[in-house]
Design a protein around this motif. Structure first.
Motif, PDB file in Angstrom:
ATOM      1  N   THR A 163     132.349 -55.607   0.153  1.00 12.16           N
ATOM      2  CA  THR A 163     131.227 -56.402  -0.197  1.00 12.16           C
ATOM      3  C   THR A 163     131.280 -57.739   0.514  1.00 12.16           C
ATOM      4  O   THR A 163     130.157 -58.137   0.902  1.00 12.16           O
ATOM      5  N   VAL A 167     128.385 -59.037   3.019  1.00 10.70           N
ATOM      6  CA  VAL A 167     127.568 -60.249   2.690  1.00 10.70           C
ATOM      7  C   VAL A 167     127.639 -61.384   3.605  1.00 10.70           C
ATOM      8  O   VAL A 167     126.728 -61.805   4.059  1.00 10.70           O
ATOM      9  N   ARG A 179     117.714 -57.290   5.010  1.00 11.87           N
ATOM     10  CA  ARG A 179     117.052 -56.763   3.824  1.00 11.87           C
ATOM     11  C   ARG A 179     117.548 -55.265   3.527  1.00 11.87           C
ATOM     12  O   ARG A 179     118.116 -55.093   2.511  1.00 11.87           O
ATOM     13  N   SER A 180     117.865 -54.707   4.718  1.00 14.49           N
ATOM     14  CA  SER A 180     118.499 -53.452   4.544  1.00 14.49           C
ATOM     15  C   SER A 180     119.877 -53.565   4.046  1.00 14.49           C
ATOM     16  O   SER A 180     120.358 -52.814   2.804  1.00 14.49           O
ATOM     17  N   VAL A 181     120.549 -54.389   4.365  1.00 14.07           N
ATOM     18  CA  VAL A 181     122.102 -54.677   4.154  1.00 14.07           C
ATOM     19  C   VAL A 181     122.252 -55.329   2.575  1.00 14.07           C
ATOM     20  O   VAL A 181     122.933 -54.630   1.859  1.00 14.07           O
ATOM     21  N   LEU A 182     121.501 -56.192   2.331  1.00 12.43           N
ATOM     22  CA  LEU A 182     121.390 -56.738   1.101  1.00 12.43           C
ATOM     23  C   LEU A 182     120.873 -55.677  -0.206  1.00 12.43           C
ATOM     24  O   LEU A 182     121.463 -55.707  -1.068  1.00 12.43           O
ATOM     25  N   THR A 183     119.992 -54.892   0.192  1.00  7.72           N
ATOM     26  CA  THR A 183     119.665 -54.097  -0.650  1.00  7.72           C
ATOM     27  C   THR A 183     120.482 -52.930  -0.982  1.00  7.72           C
ATOM     28  O   THR A 183     120.898 -52.286  -1.975  1.00  7.72           O
ATOM     29  N   GLY A 184     121.226 -52.775   0.134  1.00  9.58           N
ATOM     30  CA  GLY A 184     122.659 -51.752  -0.016  1.00  9.58           C
ATOM     31  C   GLY A 184     123.613 -52.308  -0.751  1.00  9.58           C
ATOM     32  O   GLY A 184     124.058 -51.359  -1.709  1.00  9.58           O
ATOM     33  N   VAL A 185     123.641 -53.701  -0.942  1.00 12.33           N
ATOM     34  CA  VAL A 185     124.684 -54.236  -1.966  1.00 12.33           C
ATOM     35  C   VAL A 185     123.912 -54.039  -3.173  1.00 12.33           C
ATOM     36  O   VAL A 185     124.810 -53.659  -4.309  1.00 12.33           O
ATOM     37  N   LEU A 186     122.866 -54.326  -3.455  1.00 17.22           N
ATOM     38  CA  LEU A 186     121.993 -54.172  -4.781  1.00 17.22           C
ATOM     39  C   LEU A 186     122.247 -52.832  -5.273  1.00 17.22           C
ATOM     40  O   LEU A 186     122.646 -52.626  -6.428  1.00 17.22           O
ATOM     41  N   ALA A 187     122.075 -51.865  -4.529  1.00 14.88           N
ATOM     42  CA  ALA A 187     121.668 -50.383  -4.803  1.00 14.88           C
ATOM     43  C   ALA A 187     123.100 -49.841  -5.062  1.00 14.88           C
ATOM     44  O   ALA A 187     123.362 -48.825  -5.717  1.00 14.88           O
ATOM     45  N   ASP A 188     124.153 -50.591  -4.470  1.00 14.52           N
ATOM     46  CA  ASP A 188     125.517 -49.886  -4.409  1.00 14.52           C
ATOM     47  C   ASP A 188     126.043 -49.639  -5.699  1.00 14.52           C
ATOM     48  O   ASP A 188     126.074 -50.682  -6.511  1.00 14.52           O
ATOM     49  N   ASP A 189     126.871 -48.399  -6.089  1.00 15.22           N
ATOM     50  CA  ASP A 189     127.913 -48.455  -6.893  1.00 15.22           C
ATOM     51  C   ASP A 189     129.152 -47.884  -6.476  1.00 15.22           C
ATOM     52  O   ASP A 189     129.310 -47.496  -5.452  1.00 15.22           O
TER      53      ASP A 189
ATOM     54  N   HIS B  54     113.523 -48.893  -3.125  1.00 15.26           N
ATOM     55  CA  HIS B  54     114.473 -48.624  -2.330  1.00 15.26           C
ATOM     56  C   HIS B  54     114.834 -47.167  -2.257  1.00 15.26           C
ATOM     57  O   HIS B  54     115.597 -46.945  -3.315  1.00 15.26           O
ATOM     58  N   GLU B  61     115.784 -46.707  -6.257  1.00 19.70           N
ATOM     59  CA  GLU B  61     115.773 -47.829  -7.140  1.00 19.70           C
ATOM     60  C   GLU B  61     114.667 -48.813  -7.041  1.00 19.70           C
ATOM     61  O   GLU B  61     114.042 -48.959  -5.974  1.00 19.70           O
ATOM     62  N   MET B  63     113.282 -52.436  -6.999  1.00 22.03           N
ATOM     63  CA  MET B  63     113.705 -53.838  -6.804  1.00 22.03           C
ATOM     64  C   MET B  63     112.598 -54.871  -6.824  1.00 22.03           C
ATOM     65  O   MET B  63     111.495 -54.534  -6.600  1.00 22.03           O
ATOM     66  N   LEU B  78     116.587 -61.395  -4.827  1.00 20.86           N
ATOM     67  CA  LEU B  78     116.287 -59.925  -4.664  1.00 20.86           C
ATOM     68  C   LEU B  78     117.004 -59.321  -6.218  1.00 20.86           C
ATOM     69  O   LEU B  78     118.105 -59.910  -6.457  1.00 20.86           O
ATOM     70  N   ARG B  86     121.938 -56.043 -11.041  1.00 25.13           N
ATOM     71  CA  ARG B  86     122.572 -56.900  -9.703  1.00 25.13           C
ATOM     72  C   ARG B  86     121.572 -57.722  -9.596  1.00 25.13           C
ATOM     73  O   ARG B  86     120.353 -57.281  -9.168  1.00 25.13           O
ATOM     74  N   ILE B  88     120.635 -60.937  -6.042  1.00 24.52           N
ATOM     75  CA  ILE B  88     121.287 -61.797  -4.883  1.00 24.52           C
ATOM     76  C   ILE B  88     120.192 -62.797  -4.671  1.00 24.52           C
ATOM     77  O   ILE B  88     119.155 -62.630  -4.481  1.00 24.52           O
ATOM     78  N   GLU B 186     116.840 -44.924   5.092  1.00 25.74           N
ATOM     79  CA  GLU B 186     116.425 -45.519   3.886  1.00 25.74           C
ATOM     80  C   GLU B 186     115.231 -45.936   4.116  1.00 25.74           C
ATOM     81  O   GLU B 186     114.773 -46.129   5.326  1.00 25.74           O
ATOM     82  N   VAL B 290     128.400 -49.183   3.100  1.00 27.16           N
ATOM     83  CA  VAL B 290     127.553 -49.701   1.919  1.00 27.16           C
ATOM     84  C   VAL B 290     126.193 -49.643   2.229  1.00 27.16           C
ATOM     85  O   VAL B 290     125.791 -50.383   3.019  1.00 27.16           O
ATOM     86  N   GLY B 291     125.564 -49.043   1.424  1.00 29.48           N
ATOM     87  CA  GLY B 291     124.024 -48.747   1.742  1.00 29.48           C
ATOM     88  C   GLY B 291     124.032 -48.207   2.948  1.00 29.48           C
ATOM     89  O   GLY B 291     124.556 -47.177   3.467  1.00 29.48           O
TER      90      GLY B 291
END
Lengths: 217, 343
Positions: A163, A167, A179-189, B54, B61, B63, B78, B86, B88, B186, B290-291
């Motif tokens: 992570t 970031v 946007r793609s990378v950060l939404t990936g961090v948000l959506a990630d589990d 997303h 999800e 957002m 976000l 979560r 950001i 995605e 990741v994503g």
């Protein structure tokens, strides 16, 4: 709500809806509160699925899916249509594969550590993070088994470290990429079935290695 | 073998196609590129807030995004509206990730010079050697007229985009990240998007305080250059990727200075992180995700090397594999071939 509309909604969420139909559907979503609700509910079912851990998946992912759906309010459950459930099948397939991979990871880690607690310690050491909040909470599930050809045991990038890197990287991405990378961090589990490279995709990667080498610069 | 044949045949076919229809393509391309420039400007200069789906695979999800530009300074928040809570928040100085489900807050500070770097792509002819940029249909999304712009990669080392840009504002109301074969990896689908005259500061505050969470941040003091002047290099870079940034930094949660090299083809970018490895720990190896971003780690000469980017797995793998240590310690910018592209 008609089956056709349900098909359209789930196809839309899958990104499989033809453009012309999508335009109409979005218009309808905008206009019609019921359609909006349904779309949100589908997203919720997706969310419920998302919370399934691969370990659970290996014990019977389809049961998990049914449990997740019946955990929805009764009203919603009765209205999740067959069309939508049909579309879930490929996901279940991936998740089962993920379960298998998770087992592989555990056995790989045992090579490096005397027992499971040892390997957990190892993972947190690698991060260099001393915060207990991180080292204990991290499930090393970003892990993907290394390429089959690697003789040495593959060690995962610990989730927290990954992570951090992602970031730090995001600041150097283009606006769309970021946007793609950060939404990936948000959506990630911690137990994202999609994070595991399936056998199929790994085969594809192996095949690609025979493709022309990238240019030497 | 089949993959290899296809890969080598593809550029030729693309070149022939381009030659055959060159006059009209060129005119169309310019207009498509102008659309993308307008989009960049809109994204960077407008105040807006909205909600979007997303969607990745069968997962979706919801957002929320709040984007404020105040005196040229961007602040963006976000928020995941489903489950995890979560969020950001990023501004000129830092990126803060609140991860309540992990009881963690991650703070990534930018340092000094990095704010000077523009990451907004130049949609020029050079980019077209790696992507084809075309207009698609003029259609409707969110009940508004949109222009579809297709950015398609010419090889397997990068992803493309399908963008539905609002006719009036050029904002992307819908965007899909696609692989070379057009498969959607995605997508971001706006359910609601509002432009605002002003966005109150309170809208940019996190919903969680982060109290009692583990805060992971780097030391305020920046690492000394002199301590790590060994140059690193990447050989056999995938076509079009060039070094655009080099810096030495602390990564949140670690006291070890990390070299951070950024390679970009003008649109996609890959970061390479190189740090000395604690000999008592096992090296990190292999691929992770990741994503839509991939990471590939390997160990090299007592160092941990990790390549991360919103690119296909084989690109991070190729770049991480190509990392080599320069024999002569020298100013890193001078030893790495491929000067940053001039803008």
């Amino acid at each position: 709500m008609s089956d056709a509309l349900n098909e359209q909604l789930s196809a839309c969420l899958d990104g499989e809806l033809p453009r012309a139909e999508l335009a109409l559907l979005l218009k309808r979503v905008e206009r019609d509160a019921e359609v909006r609700d349904t779309m949100g509910r589908y997203a919720l079912v997706g969310e419920a699925l998302r919370n399934e851990k691969p370990a659970v998946a290996s014990r019977g992912f389809s049961d998990g899916v049914m449990a997740a759906i019946s955990a929805e309010p009764a009203r919603a459950a009765s209205r999740v249509p067959a069309a939508f459930l049909r579309r879930l099948r490929p996901v279940a397939g991936v998740a089962v594969a993920a379960g298998v991979a998770a087992i592989a990871i555990l056995s790989i880690q045992r090579v490096g550590g005397p027992d499971t607690s040892g390997s957990a310690q190892l993972a947190s050491d690698t991060t260099g993070v001393t915060s207990p909040g991180i080292s204990q909470g991290v499930d090393p599930s970003y892990v993907v088994p290394g390429p089959n050809t690697a003789p040495a045991p593959a060690f995962a990038i610990p989730a927290a470290r990954l992570t951090n890197y992602v970031v730090a990287h995001s600041e150097y991405s283009s606006p769309l990429g970021r946007r793609s990378v950060l939404t990936g961090v948000l959506a990630d589990d911690d137990a994202d079935p999609a994070t595991v490279v399936t056998d199929e995709s790994r085969d594809a990667r192996t095949t690609d290695r025979s493709a022309p080498q990238p240019q030497e610069r | 073998m089949a993959a290899s044949l296809t890969a080598s045949r593809y550029p030729l076919a693309a070149a022939l196609l381009l030659m055959a229809v060159a006059p009209c393509v060129r005119a169309g391309d310019r207009e498509a590129r102008e659309w993308l420039e307008r989009m960049s400007e809109s994204l960077a200069t407008r105040n807006y807030e909205g909600r979007f789906f997303h969607v990745r695979g069968a997962r979706s999800e919801t957002m929320r995004i709040i984007h404020r530009v105040d005196k040229g300074k961007v602040t963006e928040r976000l928020v995941s509206l489903d489950g995890s809570g979560r969020e950001i928040i990023r501004n000129q100085d830092e990126v803060i990730c609140y991860l309540p489900d992990r009881r963690t807050v991650l703070v990534e500070k930018r340092n000094d010079s990095s704010t000077l770097i523009t990451t907004v792509p130049s949609y020029n002819e050079e980019l077209e050697s790696h992507y084809s940029i075309e207009r698609g249909a003029s259609t409707k999304a969110l009940g508004r007229r949109t222009q579809v712009i297709l950015v398609q990669p010419r090889d397997q080392f990068r992803y493309g985009y399908r963008l539905w840009l609002d006719h009036e504002t050029a904002m992307p109301l819908k965007s899909q990240l696609c692989d070379r074969d057009g498969n959607v990896i995605e997508q971001i689908l706006f359910a609601e998007l509002n432009f605002r005259e002003r966005i109150p500061a309170s809208d940019l505050k996190p919903a969680v305080s982060g109290e009692g969470f583990a805060w992971i941040q780097q030391d305020a003091e920046q690492p000394q250059m002199a301590r790590a002047t060994v140059g690193w290099n990447v050989i056999r870079l995938p076509a079009g990727f060039r070094l655009t940034t080099w810096r030495l930094q602390f990564i949140a949660g670690s006291r070890i200075p990390v070299q951070h090299l950024v390679y970009s083809d003008g649109l996609a970018s890959v970061s390479v992180f190189i740090e000395p490895r604690n000999p008592q720990t096992e090296p990190m190896r292999g691929l992770a995700k990741v994503g839509a971003a991939y990471a590939y780690s390997r160990d090299l000469d007592g160092h941990q090397v990790t390549a991360v980017g919103e690119v296909p797995a084989e690109t991070v793998e190729a770049i991480a594999t190509g990392v080599t240590k320069d024999a002569t310690p020298a100013a890193p910018m001078a030893t790495v071939p491929g000067a940053p592209p001039t803008r």
